[in-house]
Design a protein around this motif. Sequence first.
Motif, PDB file in Angstrom:
ATOM      1  N   LEU A 187      57.901  62.970  -0.132  1.00  0.00           N
ATOM      2  CA  LEU A 187      57.088  62.474  -1.249  1.00  0.00           C
ATOM      3  C   LEU A 187      57.975  62.464  -2.485  1.00  0.00           C
ATOM      4  N   THR A 188      58.368  61.295  -2.940  1.00  0.00           N
ATOM      5  CA  THR A 188      59.297  61.214  -4.047  1.00  0.00           C
ATOM      6  C   THR A 188      58.928  60.122  -5.037  1.00  0.00           C
ATOM      7  N   THR A 189      59.224  60.358  -6.292  1.00  0.00           N
ATOM      8  CA  THR A 189      58.989  59.359  -7.338  1.00  0.00           C
ATOM      9  C   THR A 189      60.187  58.423  -7.484  1.00  0.00           C
ATOM     10  N   TRP A 190      61.261  58.681  -6.753  1.00  0.00           N
ATOM     11  CA  TRP A 190      62.494  57.906  -6.931  1.00  0.00           C
ATOM     12  C   TRP A 190      62.411  56.509  -6.336  1.00  0.00           C
ATOM     13  N   ASP A 191      61.780  56.393  -5.176  1.00  0.00           N
ATOM     14  CA  ASP A 191      61.748  55.105  -4.481  1.00  0.00           C
ATOM     15  C   ASP A 191      60.486  55.041  -3.631  1.00  0.00           C
TER      16      ASP A 191
ATOM     17  N   CYS B 120      50.382  64.323  -7.883  1.00  0.00           N
ATOM     18  CA  CYS B 120      50.543  63.783  -6.531  1.00  0.00           C
ATOM     19  C   CYS B 120      49.598  62.604  -6.304  1.00  0.00           C
ATOM     20  N   LEU B 121      48.362  62.749  -6.758  1.00  0.00           N
ATOM     21  CA  LEU B 121      47.386  61.671  -6.599  1.00  0.00           C
ATOM     22  C   LEU B 121      47.676  60.507  -7.535  1.00  0.00           C
ATOM     23  N   SER B 122      48.106  60.812  -8.739  1.00  0.00           N
ATOM     24  CA  SER B 122      48.468  59.763  -9.687  1.00  0.00           C
ATOM     25  C   SER B 122      49.607  58.906  -9.134  1.00  0.00           C
ATOM     26  N   GLN B 123      50.608  59.561  -8.557  1.00  0.00           N
ATOM     27  CA  GLN B 123      51.761  58.841  -8.001  1.00  0.00           C
ATOM     28  C   GLN B 123      51.365  58.022  -6.778  1.00  0.00           C
ATOM     29  N   ALA B 124      50.667  58.639  -5.841  1.00  0.00           N
ATOM     30  CA  ALA B 124      50.310  57.953  -4.600  1.00  0.00           C
ATOM     31  C   ALA B 124      49.341  56.801  -4.846  1.00  0.00           C
ATOM     32  N   ILE B 125      48.348  57.030  -5.701  1.00  0.00           N
ATOM     33  CA  ILE B 125      47.372  55.975  -5.993  1.00  0.00           C
ATOM     34  C   ILE B 125      48.004  54.876  -6.835  1.00  0.00           C
TER      35      ILE B 125
END
Length: 295
Positions: free
Chosen positions: A49-53, A145-150
């Motif tokens: 789970l990463t915000t990079w890519d 985590c939810l903000s990123q995934a959604i």
Amino acid sequence: MLEKSGVKTIGNIDAKRFPWPTSREESLEILNYFCENLLTHFGTYQDALTTWDPYLFHSRLSFSLNTKMISPLEVVQTAEKHWYVHQNQISIAQVEGFIRQIIGWREYMRGVYWAKMPEFGEMNFFGHNRKLPEWFWTGKTKMNCLSQAIGQSLDLAYAHHIQRLMVTGNFALLAGIDPDEVDQWYLGIYIDAIEWVEITNTRGMSQFADGGIVGTKPYVSSANYIKKQGNYCSNCAYDSNKKNRTRSLSLQQPVLALLRPQSGQARKKPPNRWPIALGKSWKTGRKSSIRQRCI
């Protein structure tokens, strides 16, 4: 054309860099690119789970597979052949993880769909009936985590299996969201969401609404799992290391409500309906308070 017609849409499309194949030829190009450049690390990082890519080492072949531009057999055979030739560079764990996702899971979902529908589409084992939070359509929540995934899902119509299962699906199960609401969201958001593969994963694997047809137990976790899988917790408004304080990650508290045994009760193998059976040991008011806080 849609913009000129005033049709409201979600997400963003860069016509010059559209990430999804629109033909068989493009699907084969993506398959070959995956084998040559990404397969070598797929098994190791498939759950990251990463915000990079948003894609990392994932193949982006699900849309091609589900729309039949390419067959699962040729995808598996191509990956297997590439591994045989490059065993000195690609460990068996990398290709096993990829092939298992297709043969061991995707095709299993196909079998469940044809064997159990249409009854499967109405199952609600836990009787969950809460509405999906409005921020599932905006991504505006303090839970990173939810903000990123959604946010990624709304923007790109894509999320990999762990984002769907252990982030958005995990929250929906813990919060008691109606499986119908979860089904509709997944089916409407993801580019690869064809009903036969979407509903079996959502009601079965993610929400355990089928009572154990697809999996043997509900998939729920605390923040500890999310933290281990990547960097989502590093910039969160909540402290993933705390359970009952102000900055405690709200996902952890419903987990405790579901899993903690009754006072003085010896730990033993839980019954088939263990989340509900153990949850009855908590006062209704306290459970409601905990669930409300996780919104």
